[in-house]
Structure formats: structure tokens, C-alpha cells
Design a protein around this motif. Structure first.
Motif, PDB file in Angstrom:
ATOM      1  N   VAL A   1      -2.220  -0.709  13.832  1.00 24.88           N
ATOM      2  CA  VAL A   1      -3.633  -0.503  13.501  1.00 24.88           C
ATOM      3  C   VAL A   1      -4.047  -1.417  12.344  1.00 24.88           C
ATOM      4  N   TRP A   2      -3.197  -1.509  11.325  1.00 24.53           N
ATOM      5  CA  TRP A   2      -3.498  -2.369  10.173  1.00 24.53           C
ATOM      6  C   TRP A   2      -3.703  -3.812  10.621  1.00 24.53           C
ATOM      7  N   ASN A   3      -2.831  -4.258  11.483  1.00 22.21           N
ATOM      8  CA  ASN A   3      -2.920  -5.622  11.991  1.00 22.21           C
ATOM      9  C   ASN A   3      -4.177  -5.810  12.832  1.00 22.21           C
ATOM     10  N   TYR A   4      -4.478  -4.842  13.696  1.00 20.49           N
ATOM     11  CA  TYR A   4      -5.658  -4.921  14.567  1.00 20.49           C
ATOM     12  C   TYR A   4      -6.942  -5.026  13.740  1.00 20.49           C
ATOM     13  N   LEU A   5      -7.009  -4.285  12.649  1.00 17.87           N
ATOM     14  CA  LEU A   5      -8.199  -4.282  11.800  1.00 17.87           C
ATOM     15  C   LEU A   5      -8.241  -5.475  10.853  1.00 17.87           C
ATOM     16  N   LYS A   6      -7.198  -6.339  10.916  1.00 20.50           N
ATOM     17  CA  LYS A   6      -7.125  -7.552  10.084  1.00 20.50           C
ATOM     18  C   LYS A   6      -7.242  -7.226   8.596  1.00 20.50           C
ATOM     19  N   LEU A   7      -6.473  -6.230   8.186  1.00 21.63           N
ATOM     20  CA  LEU A   7      -6.458  -5.815   6.791  1.00 21.63           C
ATOM     21  C   LEU A   7      -5.434  -6.643   6.009  1.00 21.63           C
ATOM     22  N   PRO A   8      -5.481  -6.640   4.680  1.00 18.17           N
ATOM     23  CA  PRO A   8      -4.673  -7.571   3.877  1.00 18.17           C
ATOM     24  C   PRO A   8      -3.169  -7.460   4.115  1.00 18.17           C
ATOM     25  N   VAL A   9      -2.527  -8.613   4.322  1.00 18.53           N
ATOM     26  CA  VAL A   9      -1.088  -8.664   4.549  1.00 18.53           C
ATOM     27  C   VAL A   9      -0.325  -8.123   3.352  1.00 18.53           C
ATOM     28  N   GLU A  10      -0.845  -8.370   2.141  1.00 16.87           N
ATOM     29  CA  GLU A  10      -0.120  -7.967   0.941  1.00 16.87           C
ATOM     30  C   GLU A  10      -0.017  -6.448   0.790  1.00 16.87           C
ATOM     31  N   SER A  11      -0.816  -5.696   1.542  1.00 19.99           N
ATOM     32  CA  SER A  11      -0.739  -4.230   1.496  1.00 19.99           C
ATOM     33  C   SER A  11       0.156  -3.658   2.586  1.00 19.99           C
ATOM     34  N   LEU A  12       0.751  -4.524   3.388  1.00 22.37           N
ATOM     35  CA  LEU A  12       1.542  -4.078   4.534  1.00 22.37           C
ATOM     36  C   LEU A  12       2.750  -3.241   4.123  1.00 22.37           C
ATOM     37  N   SER A  13       3.467  -3.675   3.092  1.00 21.12           N
ATOM     38  CA  SER A  13       4.658  -2.950   2.651  1.00 21.12           C
ATOM     39  C   SER A  13       4.300  -1.548   2.175  1.00 21.12           C
ATOM     40  N   ARG A  14       3.206  -1.439   1.458  1.00 21.02           N
ATOM     41  CA  ARG A  14       2.763  -0.130   0.968  1.00 21.02           C
ATOM     42  C   ARG A  14       2.494   0.822   2.126  1.00 21.02           C
ATOM     43  N   LEU A  15       1.822   0.341   3.162  1.00 19.46           N
ATOM     44  CA  LEU A  15       1.551   1.173   4.328  1.00 19.46           C
ATOM     45  C   LEU A  15       2.842   1.499   5.074  1.00 19.46           C
ATOM     46  N   ARG A  16       3.714   0.511   5.212  1.00 18.95           N
ATOM     47  CA  ARG A  16       4.963   0.729   5.938  1.00 18.95           C
ATOM     48  C   ARG A  16       5.741   1.910   5.368  1.00 18.95           C
ATOM     49  N   TRP A  17       5.920   1.918   4.039  1.00 18.07           N
ATOM     50  CA  TRP A  17       6.741   2.970   3.442  1.00 18.07           C
ATOM     51  C   TRP A  17       5.996   4.294   3.350  1.00 18.07           C
ATOM     52  N   GLY A  18       4.688   4.247   3.156  1.00 21.49           N
ATOM     53  CA  GLY A  18       3.912   5.487   3.160  1.00 21.49           C
ATOM     54  C   GLY A  18       3.924   6.146   4.522  1.00 21.49           C
ATOM     55  N   ALA A  19       3.821   5.318   5.573  1.00 17.36           N
ATOM     56  CA  ALA A  19       3.860   5.851   6.937  1.00 17.36           C
ATOM     57  C   ALA A  19       5.253   6.368   7.279  1.00 17.36           C
ATOM     58  N   TYR A  20       6.273   5.587   6.933  1.00 22.10           N
ATOM     59  CA  TYR A  20       7.641   5.952   7.282  1.00 22.10           C
ATOM     60  C   TYR A  20       8.077   7.242   6.595  1.00 22.10           C
ATOM     61  N   PHE A  21       7.675   7.407   5.336  1.00 19.94           N
ATOM     62  CA  PHE A  21       8.086   8.586   4.573  1.00 19.94           C
ATOM     63  C   PHE A  21       6.962   9.619   4.436  1.00 19.94           C
ATOM     64  N   HIS A  22       5.994   9.591   5.359  1.00 16.31           N
ATOM     65  CA  HIS A  22       4.865  10.523   5.222  1.00 16.31           C
ATOM     66  C   HIS A  22       5.311  11.985   5.246  1.00 16.31           C
ATOM     67  N   ASP A  23       6.425  12.269   5.905  1.00 17.28           N
ATOM     68  CA  ASP A  23       6.930  13.645   5.990  1.00 17.28           C
ATOM     69  C   ASP A  23       8.158  13.892   5.121  1.00 17.28           C
ATOM     70  N   ILE A  24       8.402  13.043   4.121  1.00 19.57           N
ATOM     71  CA  ILE A  24       9.606  13.187   3.310  1.00 19.57           C
ATOM     72  C   ILE A  24       9.644  14.535   2.587  1.00 19.57           C
ATOM     73  N   GLY A  25       8.480  15.092   2.313  1.00 11.94           N
ATOM     74  CA  GLY A  25       8.429  16.395   1.645  1.00 11.94           C
ATOM     75  C   GLY A  25       9.002  17.530   2.482  1.00 11.94           C
ATOM     76  N   LYS A  26       9.123  17.315   3.796  1.00 13.82           N
ATOM     77  CA  LYS A  26       9.670  18.361   4.665  1.00 13.82           C
ATOM     78  C   LYS A  26      11.151  18.630   4.405  1.00 13.82           C
TER      79      LYS A  26
END
Length: 312
Positions: free
Chosen positions: A155-180
Motif C-alpha cells: 500500500v505504501w508503495n502504491y500511494l508513492k509515499l516517501p521511501v525513507e519512511s519504509l523501514s518505520r512502517l515495516r517494523w511497525g506493521a511486523y510487530f503490530h501485535d507484539i503486545g500480545k
């Protein structure tokens, strides 16, 4: 050297090189020659590898990927093609994100002149241990997190959002349920309806997860904590934990919210059967503007249709 089949065995390959075992690939760190870090990346069949390392504005950077064997499709700005064996893609020459899709299992040689690469390799190994701990408690959550990461980056890529924010999204998405990992297993895997008290405990995984991220020994993980904290907020303000609405919710968290719901709908759980992809798309449409950010819903549905579901 024969290593015992233990966690230490998982940390090295048969030649004693450090290995990072991800949910979609294995990465073996081979060493540094002529100022370049070298790694062997084994991409699994039907999995996606996102390419564009954040190395700053340096015209001398090298981020090269050479296909050694297997069949891999490259996608850039909506156009796809098969990479030839022996072909090298230098991602530092591309402005936007590139994705590699494994039509078969494939080996890719990585060469990079960023010192961050090796640091990132070992920090990711530490994070993968935490992912393994989640798998030990709830295997669904572990595989679910990998899919949420892939969907979010699409989705980030499709919306042509900044590449430099990709890592932040990657880890936030990957660990979104870490609190479980801090939710009692009898609540996490309960087959029946949760009581009001159990539901409050379950909802706390958002703030628990954000707290884990903010206190983590890997400091840059803190940058993704807000995604973990907000991914159950609703566009109409009826979500949790803070009741944020509309643009008060970050776009990163809005993306995770949509793809998280889609994956939950299309996956069998102990308490429900999966919906078909078509049924899940209809449900996303029903939630557009109430539960979900409309821009994100439209983008994700378009991606699903364009890719004809082949990557799910």
C-alpha cells in the motif's frame, strides 16, 4: 563443523557463517571484501522481498542484487518483468521501492557498501528472536505479522509515499501485535466470546506493544511505536486506545488497520472460518469512512485486483 540442532545451530549455516532466518527468506552474511558487505539471500517461493536500503543522499552508494538461480519477478512503479540469471539490479540507481517476487525459491547475492547493512543484519537477528517467541505462544500471530508487513508495504508503495519512511512502517506493521506476548494465552486463544473483562485485557495489547517498542534495546524501534499503539483506532473515532479519528490517526497506522482486518477476515481461526477474498473486499468497502481510512481502503482493494490475489 557439525553444530547441534539448537538455537545456536539456527544462528549459523553449515559453514559457520551468521544466518538470519526470516519468515520469507534466509540471509547469510558472508563478510566484507573491497569495502563491500556480501550476503547470500535465499528468497522463498511465492514470497516478496522489498528492496531499497536507506543509505542517505550519497551518489557513491552501491546496493546491488545479483540473481544466482531460480525465477524472480521484479516490480517497479507498477511494471513487472522476470530477472535474468546473472543480472544485477543496483537499487541505489532507482528512486522508488523495488520488489522481488519469488516464482520459485531463488538465491540472490547482495553487495552493499553501507556500514549500516551489517549493523542492521545483527539487530534484525535480535528482533527475529522476539518474533520466534511470539510464534511459540501463538503461531497464527507470527505468520499473520509477516503478511501484514507485506500488505502494508504494498500500500505504501502504491500511494508513492516517501521511501525513507519504509523501514518505520515495516517494523511497525511486523510487530503490530507484539503486545500480545503479554496477554494470557487462555484469553489469546479462547474459542468463545470474550467477557467484558477479558476484552479489556485483550485491547491492552496496543499500549503494551508500544511500551515494549519504546523501551527496546534497539533504539530505532521506538520510531515505529506509534503504529503499534494506533492500529486499532477507527476513522470514526470509535476505536481504541485513545478514540482518535480521521487524520488524527497516522497514515501508517491506518494502513495497518485495513490490512490487519483483511488478513483476519481471510484466515481461519479457532473461533471462525475464513471469508473468501471477494467477501473480505466487500467488508472493507462497508467499513470505508467509518472503521477505515477511505484512501487506504481504495488503494488496497485496487492492489488486490491488480495482482489478481496471486501473492496472498
Amino acid at each position: 563443523m557439525n553444530k547441534p540442532k539448537s538455537q545456536s545451530y539456527r544462528n549459523y549455516d553449515q559453514n559457520g557463517y551468521p544466518v538470519l532466518r526470516l519468515g520469507y527468506a534466509d540471509v547469510v552474511l558472508l563478510g566484507r571484501w573491497d569495502g563491500l558487505s556480501n550476503a547470500l539471500f535465499t528468497l522463498y517461493k511465492n514470497r516478496t522481498f522489498w528492496v531499497k536500503y536507506d543509505m542517505g543522499d550519497n551518489n557513491q552508494t552501491i546496493e546491488a542484487y545479483t540473481l544466482l538461480n531460480g525465477i524472480v519477478e521484479m516490480e517497479y512503479e507498477g511494471k513487472r518483468r522476470v530477472i535474468e540469471i546473472g543480472e544485477t539490479i543496483d537499487a541505489s540507481k532507482y528512486e522508488n521501492i523495488i520488489s522481488f517476487y519469488g516464482k520459485t525459491e531463488a538465491d540472490i547475492l547482495i553487495k552493499m557498501n553501507s556500514e549500516k547493512f551489517e549493523q542492521n543484519f545483527f539487530e534484525t537477528k535480535l528482533l527475529q528472536k522476539e518474533a520466534d517467541a511470539i510464534e511459540a505462544v501463538d503461531g497464527y500471530t507470527y505468520m499473520h505479522c509477516n503478511r501484514i508487513k507485506d500488505y502494508s508495504l504494498e500500500v505504501w508503495n502504491y500511494l508513492k509515499l516517501p521511501v525513507e519512511s519504509l523501514s518505520r512502517l515495516r517494523w511497525g506493521a511486523y510487530f503490530h501485535d507484539i503486545g500480545k506476548r503479554d496477554i494470557p494465552i487462555e484469553i489469546l486463544n479462547k474459542s468463545g466470546k470474550l467477557t467484558a473483562e477479558e476484552w479489556e485485557i485483550m485491547k491492552s495489547h496496543t499500549t503494551l506493544g508500544a511500551d515494549i517498542m519504546r523501551k527496546h534495546s534497539i533504539k530505532w524501534l521506538e520510531d515505529s511505536a506509534f503504529i503499534v499503539e494506533q492500529h486499532h483506532e477507527r476513522y470514526d473515532g470509535k476505536g481504541y486506545p485513545f478514540g482518535l479519528k480521521g487524520d488524527e490517526i497516522t497514515l501508517e497506522a491506518s494502513i495497518v488497520s485495513v490490512v490487519d482486518a483483511f488478513d483476519a477476515m481471510t484466515t481461519d481461526r479457532v473461533y471462525k472460518k475464513a471469508l473468501s477474498i471477494e467477501e473480505a473486499i466487500k467488508e472493507l468497502g462497508k467499513g470505508k469512512g467509518t472503521q477505515f481510512n477511505p484512501v487506504v481502503v481504495d488503494a488496497f482493494i485496487e492492489i488486490l485486483k491488480n495482482k489478481q490475489f496471486e501473492w496472498i
